[in-house]
Design a protein around this motif. Structure first.
Motif, short mmCIF file in Angstrom:
data_model
loop_
_atom_site.label_atom_id
_atom_site.label_comp_id
_atom_site.label_asym_id
_atom_site.label_seq_id
_atom_site.Cartn_x
_atom_site.Cartn_y
_atom_site.Cartn_z
N ARG A 226 5.34 3.15 -4.41
CA ARG A 226 4.91 2.45 -5.62
C ARG A 226 4.92 3.38 -6.83
NH1 ARG A 226 0.81 0.68 -2.37
NH2 ARG A 226 -0.70 1.89 -3.59
N ALA B 194 1.23 -5.87 -5.43
CA ALA B 194 0.60 -7.17 -5.17
C ALA B 194 0.79 -8.09 -6.38
CB ALA B 194 -0.88 -6.99 -4.88
N LEU C 122 -5.66 -3.29 1.69
CA LEU C 122 -4.40 -3.80 2.25
C LEU C 122 -3.31 -3.85 1.18
CD1 LEU C 122 -5.70 -6.67 4.55
CD2 LEU C 122 -4.92 -4.39 5.22
N ALA C 123 -3.69 -4.23 -0.03
CA ALA C 123 -2.71 -4.23 -1.12
C ALA C 123 -2.25 -2.82 -1.44
CB ALA C 123 -3.32 -4.89 -2.36
N ASP D 267 0.43 -1.58 1.00
CA ASP D 267 1.72 -2.26 0.94
C ASP D 267 2.62 -1.55 -0.08
OD1 ASP D 267 3.85 -3.94 1.09
OD2 ASP D 267 2.74 -5.77 0.63
N ASP D 268 3.87 -1.30 0.30
CA ASP D 268 4.77 -0.59 -0.62
C ASP D 268 5.22 -1.46 -1.78
OD1 ASP D 268 6.22 -2.29 0.92
OD2 ASP D 268 7.82 -0.88 1.42
N LYS D 269 4.99 -2.79 -1.67
CA LYS D 269 5.35 -3.69 -2.76
C LYS D 269 4.11 -4.00 -3.60
CE LYS D 269 9.07 -5.92 -0.16
NZ LYS D 269 9.58 -7.22 0.34
N HIS E 219 -2.97 -12.43 -6.15
CA HIS E 219 -3.68 -11.63 -5.16
C HIS E 219 -4.81 -10.84 -5.82
CE1 HIS E 219 -3.88 -9.61 -1.22
NE2 HIS E 219 -4.21 -8.52 -1.90
N GLN F 155 0.10 4.28 4.52
CA GLN F 155 -0.47 4.05 3.18
C GLN F 155 0.00 5.11 2.19
OE1 GLN F 155 -4.73 3.70 3.16
NE2 GLN F 155 -4.78 2.81 1.13
N ALA G 105 3.47 4.28 1.16
CA ALA G 105 3.44 3.13 0.26
C ALA G 105 3.02 3.55 -1.14
CB ALA G 105 2.48 2.07 0.81
#
Length: 304
Positions: free
Chosen positions: A259, A33, A25-26, A29-31, A37, A252, A255
């Motif tokens: 990143r 973690a 899940l991390a 995410d485009d941000k 976390h 994903q 994302a």
């Protein structure tokens, strides 16, 4: 008890699945973690691996039981291993044992009512030995070696001491354990130590005693647990394949690209800042050298 530890294997696998799922899940995410976390993910993975190692060790290298029955007596292993001969046993009884363990929850409450946590162990098989035998063979003087569970296993009662044989510790049925202890005590209590032969009465005739493993085998797993392990291993394989790039969640890929671009921009800024700092340092060195040269010229000109 060993069987209970061995059957913690699905728990360890579940912790691994949770850690890998959070990592997936991390990654989706485009941000980036947060450190907290990642710390939680690392804790889940570490705990999962630890539980798996302990469970597999108990499964394939089970430790010695707390007590075993033999024609010679009861081999009792708590702080040290001691043989309790059958002729030292005065009676085989049943008892309800209440233990109290220190509970730190009281530190956060308004009173001290929660200072101890009570636990009831119902219908426990106990053997009665003399206080003399207990003091000579079983008692341990050191409070730290005895540990918090000592009072739940050795219960003084005047001139005698009850030694608890908790069926949970050997994963046995309480009635089966009590019958096994009683039969051996009745058969061997009148025999001197070292001369007990392997004969146990079974009601009508006499036959050689056999070693019976009470409780469940730690190397066997119930069907439900085997299904759990299969599902959890499939989850670990799926999460590992995702992290390896074999398949992706919706968004994903974008994302990961976002990143990667953010990381590249950050590295570019760091490189630019480093170059600017190097350039500033170079200019400062040049100014310092020029100033030193000018001062040297002035000293030569006015020093004559």
């Amino acid at each position: 008890m060993t069987t209970s530890v061995a059957r913690l294997l699905p728990t360890g696998l579940l912790l691994i699945v949770i850690g890998l799922a959070l990592l997936v899940l991390a990654d989706a995410d485009d941000k980036p973690a947060s450190r907290g976390h990642f710390a939680f993910i690392a804790l889940a993975l570490a705990l999962g691996l630890g539980v798996i190692v302990v469970a597999l060790r108990a499964r394939y290298r089970p430790g010695k039981p707390v007590f075993t029955l033999s024609p010679a007596g009861i081999q009792h292993r708590w702080v040290r291993q001691v043989l309790i001969p059958w002729h030292e046993v005065q009676a085989v009884e049943r008892a309800d044992i209440v233990t109290r363990l220190f509970n730190p929850v009281w530190l956060f409450s308004s009173g001290s009512t929660l200072m101890y946590r009570r636990a009831l162990h119902a219908d426990v098989t106990v053997i009665v030995v003399s206080r003399r035998f207990y003091d000579a063979m079983l008692h341990v003087k050191s409070f730290w070696l005895r540990g918090p569970g000592w009072n739940g296993n050795f219960i003084p009662n005047g001139d005698t001491v009850q030694v608890a044989l908790h069926h949970e510790l050997v994963a046995a049925d309480r009635q089966q354990l009590r019958q096994a202890v009683t039969r051996r005590w009745l058969a061997f209590r009148d025999r001197p130590a070292g001369k007990a032969i392997g004969i146990v009465p079974d009601g009508s005739d006499r036959r050689p005693a056999q070693v019976v493993a009470m409780g469940d085998d730690p190397q066997t797993l119930p069907l439900f647990q085997r299904l759990q392990i299969a599902v959890l291993l499939a989850g670990i394989a799926a999460a590992g394949a995702n992290l390896a790039g074999l398949w992706q969640l919706d968004g994903q890929g974008q994302a990961r690209l976002a990143r990667a671009k953010a990381l590249e921009d950050r590295r570019a800024r760091e490189v630019a800042q480093k170059r600017a700092l190097e350039e500033e340092t170079r200019r400062a060195d040049e100014d310092r050298k020029r100033q030193e040269e000018n001062e040297a010229v002035l000293r030569r000109a006015f020093g004559r």
